[in-house]
Motif scaffolding. Structure first.
Motif, PDB file in Angstrom:
ATOM      1  N   ALA A  75      -1.442   1.207  -9.159  1.00 18.05           N
ATOM      2  CA  ALA A  75      -1.449   2.474  -8.902  1.00 18.05           C
ATOM      3  C   ALA A  75      -2.012   3.466 -10.016  1.00 18.05           C
ATOM      4  O   ALA A  75      -2.817   4.342  -9.960  1.00 18.05           O
ATOM      5  CB  ALA A  75      -0.090   3.120  -8.894  1.00 18.05           C
ATOM      6  N   ILE A  76      -1.834   2.889 -11.318  1.00 16.11           N
ATOM      7  CA  ILE A  76      -2.291   3.287 -12.565  1.00 16.11           C
ATOM      8  C   ILE A  76      -3.756   3.366 -12.728  1.00 16.11           C
ATOM      9  O   ILE A  76      -4.471   4.394 -12.894  1.00 16.11           O
ATOM     10  CB  ILE A  76      -1.847   2.660 -13.936  1.00 16.11           C
ATOM     11  N   GLN A  77      -4.352   2.259 -12.288  1.00 15.69           N
ATOM     12  CA  GLN A  77      -5.817   2.128 -12.257  1.00 15.69           C
ATOM     13  C   GLN A  77      -6.586   2.894 -11.321  1.00 15.69           C
ATOM     14  O   GLN A  77      -7.680   3.613 -11.264  1.00 15.69           O
ATOM     15  CB  GLN A  77      -6.073   0.548 -11.811  1.00 15.69           C
ATOM     16  N   GLU A  78      -5.849   3.116 -10.214  1.00 16.52           N
ATOM     17  CA  GLU A  78      -6.588   3.983  -9.067  1.00 16.52           C
ATOM     18  C   GLU A  78      -6.393   5.290  -9.500  1.00 16.52           C
ATOM     19  O   GLU A  78      -7.301   6.156  -8.963  1.00 16.52           O
ATOM     20  CB  GLU A  78      -5.846   3.602  -7.723  1.00 16.52           C
ATOM     21  N   GLU A  79      -5.790   5.714 -10.297  1.00 16.39           N
ATOM     22  CA  GLU A  79      -5.314   7.235 -10.690  1.00 16.39           C
ATOM     23  C   GLU A  79      -6.012   7.344 -12.182  1.00 16.39           C
ATOM     24  O   GLU A  79      -6.085   8.385 -12.860  1.00 16.39           O
ATOM     25  CB  GLU A  79      -3.989   7.574 -10.969  1.00 16.39           C
ATOM     26  N   HIS A  80      -6.841   6.337 -12.573  1.00 21.05           N
ATOM     27  CA  HIS A  80      -7.283   6.111 -13.711  1.00 21.05           C
ATOM     28  C   HIS A  80      -6.615   6.944 -14.989  1.00 21.05           C
ATOM     29  O   HIS A  80      -6.873   7.661 -15.951  1.00 21.05           O
ATOM     30  CB  HIS A  80      -8.677   7.161 -13.933  1.00 21.05           C
ATOM     31  N   ASP A 129       1.040  -1.422   0.228  1.00 19.36           N
ATOM     32  CA  ASP A 129       0.119  -0.028   0.044  1.00 19.36           C
ATOM     33  C   ASP A 129       0.828   1.248   0.023  1.00 19.36           C
ATOM     34  O   ASP A 129       0.552   2.111  -0.710  1.00 19.36           O
ATOM     35  CB  ASP A 129      -0.698  -0.032   1.180  1.00 19.36           C
ATOM     36  N   VAL A 130       1.969   1.263   0.884  1.00 17.17           N
ATOM     37  CA  VAL A 130       2.875   2.380   0.993  1.00 17.17           C
ATOM     38  C   VAL A 130       3.413   2.636  -0.521  1.00 17.17           C
ATOM     39  O   VAL A 130       3.393   3.634  -1.034  1.00 17.17           O
ATOM     40  CB  VAL A 130       4.172   2.238   1.795  1.00 17.17           C
ATOM     41  N   MET A 131       3.845   1.739  -1.247  1.00 20.07           N
ATOM     42  CA  MET A 131       4.466   1.634  -2.439  1.00 20.07           C
ATOM     43  C   MET A 131       3.490   2.212  -3.652  1.00 20.07           C
ATOM     44  O   MET A 131       3.923   3.184  -4.250  1.00 20.07           O
ATOM     45  CB  MET A 131       5.043   0.438  -3.011  1.00 20.07           C
ATOM     46  N   CYS A 132       2.185   1.535  -3.751  1.00 21.08           N
ATOM     47  CA  CYS A 132       1.369   2.311  -4.497  1.00 21.08           C
ATOM     48  C   CYS A 132       0.949   3.611  -4.317  1.00 21.08           C
ATOM     49  O   CYS A 132       0.704   4.373  -5.173  1.00 21.08           O
ATOM     50  CB  CYS A 132       0.047   1.275  -4.312  1.00 21.08           C
ATOM     51  N   GLY A 133       0.779   3.885  -3.076  1.00 21.67           N
ATOM     52  CA  GLY A 133       0.511   5.140  -2.732  1.00 21.67           C
ATOM     53  C   GLY A 133       1.663   6.189  -3.306  1.00 21.67           C
ATOM     54  O   GLY A 133       1.340   7.404  -3.866  1.00 21.67           O
ATOM     55  N   LEU A 134       2.898   6.000  -2.979  1.00 22.02           N
ATOM     56  CA  LEU A 134       4.031   6.736  -3.481  1.00 22.02           C
ATOM     57  C   LEU A 134       4.074   6.624  -5.057  1.00 22.02           C
ATOM     58  O   LEU A 134       4.230   7.855  -5.581  1.00 22.02           O
ATOM     59  CB  LEU A 134       5.266   6.006  -3.066  1.00 22.02           C
ATOM     60  N   GLN A 135       3.657   5.804  -5.870  1.00 19.66           N
ATOM     61  CA  GLN A 135       3.726   5.697  -7.212  1.00 19.66           C
ATOM     62  C   GLN A 135       2.593   6.557  -7.853  1.00 19.66           C
ATOM     63  O   GLN A 135       2.514   7.175  -8.595  1.00 19.66           O
ATOM     64  CB  GLN A 135       3.628   4.215  -8.046  1.00 19.66           C
ATOM     65  N   ARG A 136       1.370   6.671  -6.895  1.00 23.05           N
ATOM     66  CA  ARG A 136       0.191   7.250  -7.172  1.00 23.05           C
ATOM     67  C   ARG A 136       0.729   8.799  -7.230  1.00 23.05           C
ATOM     68  O   ARG A 136       0.369   9.751  -8.104  1.00 23.05           O
ATOM     69  CB  ARG A 136      -1.004   7.105  -6.537  1.00 23.05           C
TER      70      ARG A 136
END
Length: 607
Positions: free
Chosen positions: A58-63, A6-13
């Motif tokens: 990360a890409i999906q969550e940022e559309h 989750d931390v990495m995903c948030g950083l990439q977002r």
């Protein structure tokens, strides 16, 4: 990372929000060699798959599907490849293939090979990628303050080798801040027509209260990255110490200066230097109007009984001596031929390439008629080689041309066909054009070809020299192709052959001959070549001639005059020594010389 996804995903977002177009999946050291250190090699596929999935999420969550791409991140294994280390080149290719296959299957959009310090390991990664996937591949190296990688490769050589090996983008990452990357990128840009990448650190690291911090703020970073964009860099990013703010400021600055989403590499197409060969550490341009070049012919066992005996014993001392002597005598390129009975030619060619490449900086010309030997040689050669040669003979053109294309080599076009020697000049031209057209159809470049003038023996054909001159002039003036010839053929069977060879050479240079395969220790020949360049007013030829003559005069004086200097103690019969005497003794010691030259074959005996 997998335990904190989750931390990495948030950083990439955050990076996507800052304007990132390409996310590097956190697979940097996900190769078998690195994972074995932690007992995780059996989890290689699952770990790479799960790490890529974080970037996908990360890409999906940022559309941002279709707008942000995922790069599978690859780097060095930490184990040096042969001949400097224990890892066979083919095993390294296999290691990269494993990870690349996993990344491709996991759904990355492209591959990036980054923070590379060895050109040979870059080659292994690119070859591996091209053999298991069609994904685009970017390669970035790290350069030291002296402008070379840890393994001694300069920017020009890296650019030439990786471009001709069909990488899709190349450049620099890590190493330093943006400003110090400018000289490196300027040198690279002269030898590539593919996109250039810069991914610098946020300045220099410092220790503050026990933590590593970088000294460049986001505004300064963005300002300096603009300069790189103006210098022609196509892909910009951040490495150590850069944050989402650094990327956001850089993107804003690029948009303000109307540089965002613009590329410079099309401007280099047709202008970048491609007519060049290289070792791992040095590049040699082949210029139609430049200095005449000698390809050293001596590393060839034909007629050399001592060399043959050593090769059968697996000893390469004579080979290294020949390589050093030819480079010192002024050879631009060294021809390597291992064709003889009683040895495994493929294995011996491989060992000689490793030994010579470690000993001298001269690029190599690989000389063999066997397809399998040629492919093995080109595969492991840590630079861009010249193939000697490819003709219209069926096996050569059908099997050797694809190998030249695959490994990014230049080749000597030999105007022979299945029918043998051409009957006349017109047939010779027809063969040249036919092989040339086949190479172009295969996707090779005009600059990848050197034509052999095909020197016949004057004793058998009185028109041999004139026919060769006609071919040279045709190639240079009409086809704009460089030429090469095996010089000594012209005088076969005649007395005092050196005079014939030298006269032929000077006239051939006048007609436009670019290079010759010859013995660079033959002073008359070499001096005539230097003088010919000067008489034709080629760039810097007068300085080269004078420097050569001065150097030869110094060498002659050194050999002819022996000066013995006695110390006062020696004059009075007293024994006295000094630090300087001790240093001289060390420098003259054969062990010192063996270490300096890397003579592995003799140092054990000396010790």
């Amino acid at each position: 990372i997998l335990e904190n996804a989750d931390v990495m995903c948030g950083l990439q977002r955050e990076y996507i929000q800052a304007g990132t177009n390409v996310l590097y999946a956190p697979t940097f050291s996900g190769n078998r060699i690195k994972l074995e250190e932690y007992g995780l090699a059996d989890k290689l596929e699952q770990m790479n798959t799960d790490l890529v999935a974080i970037s996908k999420r990360a890409i999906q969550e940022e559309h941002a599907e279709g707008k942000v791409f995922i790069a599978g991140d690859i780097t060095m294994t930490g184990v040096q490849v042969e001949p400097l280390g224990p890892m066979p080149f083919e095993e390294l290719v296999s290691v990269y293939k494993e990870q690349i296959t996993c990344l491709d299957k996991a759904g990355v959009d492209l591959l990036v090979v980054e923070t590379m310090m060895s050109l040979q390991e870059c080659r292994a990664a690119v070859i591996a990628a091209k053999e298991v996937t069609t994904l685009p591949i970017m390669v970035t190296l790290s350069f030291n303050e002296d402008g070379r990688t840890l393994f001694g490769t300069n920017p020009e050589t890296a650019a030439l080798v990786l471009t001709t090996l069909s990488a899709d983008a190349i450049g620099i990452n890590c190493s330093t801040g943006p400003e110090k990357m400018i000289p490196v990128i300027e040198k690279m840009s002269k030898y590539t027509d593919i996109p250039l990448i810069c991914k610098p650190n946020a300045g220099l690291p410092q220790m503050v209260d026990g933590e590593t911090v970088y000294d460049m703020d986001a505004d300064t970073f963005a300002k300096e990255m603009l300069v790189l964009a103006q210098k022609g860099v196509d892909i910009l990013g951040g490495c150590c110490g850069t944050t989402p703010e650094h990327i956001q400021k850089m993107v804003s600055a690029l948009k303000e200066e109307n540089l965002y989403d613009k590329t410079a590499y099309p401007e280099r197409i047709g202008k970048a230097v491609r007519r060049a060969v290289s070792s791992e550490r040095a590049t040699k341009d082949i210029d139609l109007d430049g200095a005449f070049g000698i390809i050293g012919e001596r590393i060839n066992p034909t007629g050399k009984k001592a060399l043959q005996a050593e090769l059968r014993e697996g000893c390469l001392d004579i080979v290294t001596d020949m390589a050093e002597a030819q480079e010192a005598a002024g050879a631009s390129i060294l021809d390597v031929n291992m064709g003889m009975n009683g040895i495994d030619e493929k294995e011996m060619m491989k060992q000689v390439i490793y030994e010579v490449s470690s000993t001298v900086d001269c690029p190599l010309c690989i000389d063999t008629s066997h397809i399998d030997v040629m492919e093995e040689a080109l595969r492991i050669y840590p630079g861009r080689a010249l193939i000697n040669s490819i003709s219209l003979e069926s096996e050569k053109i059908e099997k050797m041309l694809p190998i030249a294309k695959k490994y990014g080599a230049m080749f000597v076009l030999l105007p022979l066909s299945d029918e043998g020697l051409p009957k006349d000049g017109e047939e010779k031209k027809h063969i040249i054009e036919t092989v040339y057209d086949r190479a172009m159809e295969m996707g090779m470049a005009h600059e990848d070809i050197v034509v052999d003038g095909l020197v016949a023996t004057i004793g058998a054909n009185p028109e041999a020299a004139r026919e060769c001159y006609e071919t040279i002039a045709y190639c240079k003036d009409v086809r704009k192709l460089p030429t090469i010839c095996g010089l000594s053929n012209i005088s076969f069977g005649l007395p005092e052959r050196m005079y014939v060879n030298t006269a032929f050479l000077t006239m051939a240079i006048c007609e436009g001959l670019t290079m010759a395969i010859a013995n660079p220790s033959q002073e008359l020949l070499m001096n005539a070549a230097f003088a010919s360049d000067m008489l034709l007013h080629r760039p810097d030829s007068d300085i080269r001639y004078i420097e050569r003559m001065n150097r030869l005069a110094e060498q002659k004086a050194e050999y002819e005059t022996v000066v013995v200097k006695k110390t006062p103690a020696e004059s009075t019969g007293q024994k006295e020594s000094s630090g300087a005497d001790a240093i001289d003794a060390i420098k003259d010691h054969p062990i010192f010389t063996a270490v300096l030259k890397g003579s592995k074959g003799t140092i054990l005996d000396e010790v």
